[in-house]
Each structure stands twice: as C-alpha cells, then as structure tokens.
Design a protein around this motif. Sequence first.
Motif, PDB file in Angstrom:
ATOM      1  N   ILE A 283      -7.629  31.073  19.623  1.00  0.00           N
ATOM      2  CA  ILE A 283      -7.366  29.806  20.295  1.00  0.00           C
ATOM      3  C   ILE A 283      -5.983  29.930  20.918  1.00  0.00           C
ATOM      4  N   GLU A 284      -5.798  29.343  22.089  1.00  0.00           N
ATOM      5  CA  GLU A 284      -4.537  29.534  22.807  1.00  0.00           C
ATOM      6  C   GLU A 284      -3.357  29.007  21.997  1.00  0.00           C
ATOM      7  N   ASN A 285      -2.373  29.867  21.746  1.00  0.00           N
ATOM      8  CA  ASN A 285      -1.163  29.341  21.109  1.00  0.00           C
ATOM      9  C   ASN A 285       0.126  29.892  21.719  1.00  0.00           C
ATOM     10  N   GLY A 286       0.155  31.146  22.156  1.00  0.00           N
ATOM     11  CA  GLY A 286       1.345  31.640  22.843  1.00  0.00           C
ATOM     12  C   GLY A 286       2.560  31.715  21.935  1.00  0.00           C
ATOM     13  N   GLU A 287       3.706  32.004  22.530  1.00  0.00           N
ATOM     14  CA  GLU A 287       4.960  32.152  21.785  1.00  0.00           C
ATOM     15  C   GLU A 287       5.967  31.169  22.368  1.00  0.00           C
ATOM     16  N   PHE A 288       6.454  30.262  21.528  1.00  0.00           N
ATOM     17  CA  PHE A 288       7.329  29.188  22.011  1.00  0.00           C
ATOM     18  C   PHE A 288       8.442  28.887  21.022  1.00  0.00           C
ATOM     19  N   ASP A 289       9.641  28.633  21.554  1.00  0.00           N
ATOM     20  CA  ASP A 289      10.677  27.979  20.774  1.00  0.00           C
ATOM     21  C   ASP A 289      10.420  26.481  20.837  1.00  0.00           C
ATOM     22  N   LEU A 290      10.541  25.812  19.694  1.00  0.00           N
ATOM     23  CA  LEU A 290      10.184  24.401  19.617  1.00  0.00           C
ATOM     24  C   LEU A 290      11.388  23.495  19.409  1.00  0.00           C
ATOM     25  N   LEU A 291      12.255  23.846  18.460  1.00  0.00           N
ATOM     26  CA  LEU A 291      13.339  22.941  18.062  1.00  0.00           C
ATOM     27  C   LEU A 291      14.457  23.742  17.412  1.00  0.00           C
ATOM     28  N   LYS A 292      15.683  23.563  17.899  1.00  0.00           N
ATOM     29  CA  LYS A 292      16.837  24.165  17.222  1.00  0.00           C
ATOM     30  C   LYS A 292      17.326  23.204  16.145  1.00  0.00           C
ATOM     31  N   ILE A 293      17.553  23.733  14.938  1.00  0.00           N
ATOM     32  CA  ILE A 293      18.021  22.916  13.816  1.00  0.00           C
ATOM     33  C   ILE A 293      19.386  23.431  13.392  1.00  0.00           C
ATOM     34  N   VAL A 294      20.355  22.532  13.353  1.00  0.00           N
ATOM     35  CA  VAL A 294      21.743  22.872  13.018  1.00  0.00           C
ATOM     36  C   VAL A 294      22.124  22.116  11.750  1.00  0.00           C
ATOM     37  N   ALA A 295      22.552  22.852  10.729  1.00  0.00           N
ATOM     38  CA  ALA A 295      22.974  22.222   9.473  1.00  0.00           C
ATOM     39  C   ALA A 295      24.452  21.852   9.546  1.00  0.00           C
ATOM     40  N   ALA A 296      24.790  20.672   9.055  1.00  0.00           N
ATOM     41  CA  ALA A 296      26.185  20.231   9.017  1.00  0.00           C
ATOM     42  C   ALA A 296      27.002  21.141   8.102  1.00  0.00           C
ATOM     43  N   ASP A 297      28.330  21.097   8.272  1.00  0.00           N
ATOM     44  CA  ASP A 297      29.219  21.938   7.463  1.00  0.00           C
ATOM     45  C   ASP A 297      29.210  21.528   5.990  1.00  0.00           C
ATOM     46  N   GLN A 298      28.893  20.274   5.733  1.00  0.00           N
ATOM     47  CA  GLN A 298      28.734  19.805   4.352  1.00  0.00           C
ATOM     48  C   GLN A 298      27.372  19.126   4.238  1.00  0.00           C
ATOM     49  N   LEU A 299      26.604  19.537   3.243  1.00  0.00           N
ATOM     50  CA  LEU A 299      25.253  19.026   3.071  1.00  0.00           C
ATOM     51  C   LEU A 299      25.109  18.306   1.740  1.00  0.00           C
ATOM     52  N   THR A 300      24.382  17.193   1.763  1.00  0.00           N
ATOM     53  CA  THR A 300      24.050  16.489   0.531  1.00  0.00           C
ATOM     54  C   THR A 300      23.019  17.296  -0.249  1.00  0.00           C
ATOM     55  N   GLU A 301      23.285  17.495  -1.540  1.00  0.00           N
ATOM     56  CA  GLU A 301      22.372  18.275  -2.389  1.00  0.00           C
ATOM     57  C   GLU A 301      21.266  17.369  -2.931  1.00  0.00           C
ATOM     58  N   SER A 302      20.050  17.919  -2.973  1.00  0.00           N
ATOM     59  CA  SER A 302      18.936  17.155  -3.555  1.00  0.00           C
ATOM     60  C   SER A 302      18.181  18.033  -4.546  1.00  0.00           C
ATOM     61  N   THR A 303      17.355  17.397  -5.363  1.00  0.00           N
ATOM     62  CA  THR A 303      16.652  18.101  -6.436  1.00  0.00           C
ATOM     63  C   THR A 303      15.641  19.090  -5.868  1.00  0.00           C
ATOM     64  N   PRO A 304      15.595  20.314  -6.363  1.00  0.00           N
ATOM     65  CA  PRO A 304      14.622  21.296  -5.870  1.00  0.00           C
ATOM     66  C   PRO A 304      13.183  20.805  -6.036  1.00  0.00           C
ATOM     67  N   ILE A 305      12.324  21.219  -5.110  1.00  0.00           N
ATOM     68  CA  ILE A 305      10.911  20.855  -5.148  1.00  0.00           C
ATOM     69  C   ILE A 305      10.173  21.855  -6.028  1.00  0.00           C
ATOM     70  N   ALA A 306       9.535  21.373  -7.070  1.00  0.00           N
ATOM     71  CA  ALA A 306       8.826  22.277  -7.983  1.00  0.00           C
ATOM     72  C   ALA A 306       7.778  21.490  -8.751  1.00  0.00           C
ATOM     73  N   GLY A 307       6.850  22.210  -9.397  1.00  0.00           N
ATOM     74  CA  GLY A 307       5.872  21.576 -10.272  1.00  0.00           C
ATOM     75  C   GLY A 307       4.769  20.880  -9.516  1.00  0.00           C
ATOM     76  N   GLN A 308       4.044  20.016 -10.234  1.00  0.00           N
ATOM     77  CA  GLN A 308       2.909  19.315  -9.649  1.00  0.00           C
ATOM     78  C   GLN A 308       3.371  18.288  -8.630  1.00  0.00           C
ATOM     79  N   LEU A 309       2.708  18.270  -7.473  1.00  0.00           N
ATOM     80  CA  LEU A 309       3.032  17.296  -6.432  1.00  0.00           C
ATOM     81  C   LEU A 309       2.063  16.118  -6.459  1.00  0.00           C
ATOM     82  N   SER A 310       0.775  16.417  -6.494  1.00  0.00           N
ATOM     83  CA  SER A 310      -0.235  15.364  -6.389  1.00  0.00           C
ATOM     84  C   SER A 310      -0.908  15.105  -7.728  1.00  0.00           C
ATOM     85  N   SER A 311      -1.135  13.838  -8.008  1.00  0.00           N
ATOM     86  CA  SER A 311      -1.900  13.462  -9.201  1.00  0.00           C
ATOM     87  C   SER A 311      -3.372  13.270  -8.863  1.00  0.00           C
ATOM     88  N   VAL A 312      -3.743  13.526  -7.597  1.00  0.00           N
ATOM     89  CA  VAL A 312      -5.132  13.359  -7.151  1.00  0.00           C
ATOM     90  C   VAL A 312      -5.862  14.682  -7.306  1.00  0.00           C
TER      91      VAL A 312
END
Length: 465
Positions: A283-312
């Motif tokens: 299926i047609e997909n080609g090669e494309f740049d989509l979005l540049k993402i720049v991280a700030a010099d200081q980042l807020t830390e958050s809890t790592p993603i791990a374990g069960q996500l869905s209870s369904v």
Amino acid sequence: MTNVGKLDFENPLNIPELVEPTVGPDGTKHFTLTMQTGTTEFLPGKKAETWGVNGSYLGPTVRVSRGDKVALDVVNNLPETSTLHWHGMKLPAVMDGGPHQMIEAGETWTPHWTIDQPSATTWYHPHLHGNTAQHVYRGLAGMFIIEDEDSKKLPSDYGVNDIPLIVQDKLFTSDGKLSENDDTTFGLLGDEILVNGTHDPFLKVTENQVRFRLLNGSNARAYNFGFADDRSFKLVANDAGLLQAPVTMDRFLLSPGERAEIVVEFEPGEETILHSYSSGAGIENGEFDLLKIVAADQLTESTPIAGQLSSVAPIEAPEGATVREFKMTMESMINDKKMDMYRIDEVVPAGTKEIWIINNFGWSHNFHIHNAAFRVLDVNDKQPAEYERGRKDTVYIPNGSTVRLAVEFGDYPDPNTPLMYHCHLLKHEDDGMMGQFLLVEPGTESQIPMELPKGGSEYQEHEQH
C-alpha cells in the motif's frame, strides 16, 4: 514521493482545542460541532479553500469519560449535504452518522448516547456515500477521546504530555490550493504532509514521557511510523483501546482510519523527527518526515510506564461462534457486490461475538466495521504483527491475504437502521466497496427483511451513488 531533506520545521504544531461542553440538568454533556467553509494558509502567503469543524480546517477534540451521557449538535453550514460519523464508537445505529444519517445544508442533527466502551482514541469524519473522500480531504475530521480509569494511568495532560497527531497527505497546486486529483488505484496521494493541519511542523515537549495519539487521517496513504534516530517507544493502545501491557518497538504501520497510542521518552535538550519509513507493504506509504520534536533543557519527570495497562479482557469468540466470510476484489466490491443503500447484506445478533474472515483478491485494502471492536486472530494462518494484537476496529488487508477477526458487536438492536463494513481507502469506499448489516435482537435474525423500504426515503436522491 518524499519530503525528506526539504523541511525546515518552522511552524509550531497546532494542537486542536478541546471543545467544552455545557452540562444539562441530568448530567448530559452537550457539544456543538459546526461544519463550515473557510480558508487556510498551509503554505506561506498562499491561501486554500478548506472545510472544517468549528474552524476553517479540521475540528476540535471531543473528550469524554466512560459512563458519560453525551449529546452533540452537529450543524451543517456547508453548501451541500454531509454527515458526521463517530468512527470507533459503540452506539445506537441511528446515532452512527453513516450514510443514512444525512444532514442537509442548513440543518442540525442532534445524536445522543451514553459512552459505554473502554478508553480509546476514536475520531469523527463525514460518511456521505459517494462523497466521503472529498469531504474528509477538504478538512472535516477530528479526534473523539474516551477516558476511563485505566487510561488515566498514562500521561493525560492534554496538549502537554498527551498529544493528538492527525497525519494527512496533501497535493497542493502552485498557488497553494488543495488539488483533489485522485486519479490513482488507491485514491488521492499527496507529496506534502500535514500534522494537525500544520505544514512543516515542530513540537517542543517539556516532560520526559509523552503520549502521542496517532491517527492516519489520510484518504489512501499508509504510514510506517518510527523516529529518524531509530529510538524505541512503547505502544500502549490500538484503535479500540489499551493493550494488556506496553510493547516496546521502533516501527508500526497504520493504514487510513487506523489509530495507535505510543509513549516516547525524551532526554533534556535532545531532538528527533517522527518519520514514516518505506515499508514495501503493498500500500502506498513512501518516505516522509512528519514532525520535529525538541525536548526542553529541563524536563518534568513522570512515572515509568510498566505492568498491566488494560483491565478489559482480550476479545475471544466462543466455541461454535458464527463465521462469516468476505471477499474483497480490485473492482471495489465485497462478495462480488457494490454497495446498495437499500440492500441488507448481513443480519447480526446484537451483543454477540463472531468470527469474520476477510479474503483479499486484488490490490491492497483495509477493513473497518461500524459499532464493533475486534481482535486480529491471524493473517495467512500466522500471528498478526505485534502492533496489531490489541483491540481494533480497522485492519490492513494486504493483497492476497486472508485475515481472521474475532468481532465483538455493540449491544444496540435496531432492525431498521443499517450499519456499515467497508474498505477505509476512501476512494474504494466511495466506489462501492461497502456492505450493510443490521444488529437485531438475538433470535429474530430470520424475521428480518433483507431490503429497506424505498418509498419516501430521505436518501433516495443519493441513489446515483
């Protein structure tokens, strides 16, 4: 077609606004979505005529929680008939927004239902038979996010660490207008990419973990998502809900209409580019740049993603489940038939689980079922790719492939109002690669006529499609 090396990433990524509801005395959340014409400057100094919802291009994000009662005033200020379909939603068929729920120019349609499904990134777009491709391409689309207790364990600060990304390809004329030339096998394929309607976009992130909700909102093009620096990320959700547990990967393919949620980790001060890699998937997909993402010099830390996500629990079809087979061909037909607004192709007991087998005998297609979620059981008798193993409502069907699905249908019986299954390559859909089914009270299937009455039909004038 490629844009690699041609972008400067000069434009801040547009983040669609959250549409604010008013709350009625009974707790119903009322939203207003107005389809309208406008002009949009995608390319510097050049304006294009576009359509949008509550604006000139695309629409706001609707965000609700499981258990919410919702009502939407869908106002059609376009110069012609359209619809607004809630893709991925389980709801009564009369509220679906498919080709039978047309909204004439100047009219307002007010669907209402109770949100009763797991958290998911769903979306809305027109579904007017014969004109869906044109109406979506001009800009009528937006995200519809459902939250529950499971999803709130992931980054959920909208626009900060929970970012919607609607990815679409476009063809522009020399004066910056949208070209609607779809004269290809699959439909319209553009050589420029918009993300949330922004051309040449960048995004600055301020947290070390960011959840991206990716929607392939293109008419025909697929994207093989990854990052230019080959960083890995965690896939946390498919179309119809969270995975049982996060899966670490560095590539995944989305065909038109499919969604996925990923969580990406960043280090202070680093940059990367969200990229679409050539996949050779047929299926047609080609090669494309989509979005540049720049991280700030200081980042807020958050809890790592791990374990069960869905209870369904994963979708499982019971022993002896009904099996239905569908054949897709290059003539834009399903089971050797083109779409007929008056013909019922299948009758399904509401709330049931079935096995659907999709056989593709020509070109590449994908397959979407309204008012349902499914699990891909196998592709050509083999396990599906790791990124396709969660709850879905749209699946890519490569040419020459057989895909088996365990399908879980909504519990909203209605013997009079059909729902759709179809290819979500929009040109194929408009050309008739679509069928209709009814959800009915279990045990009444044999009593249901396989044709809809034609007299006085509100959609009779659209028979030519």
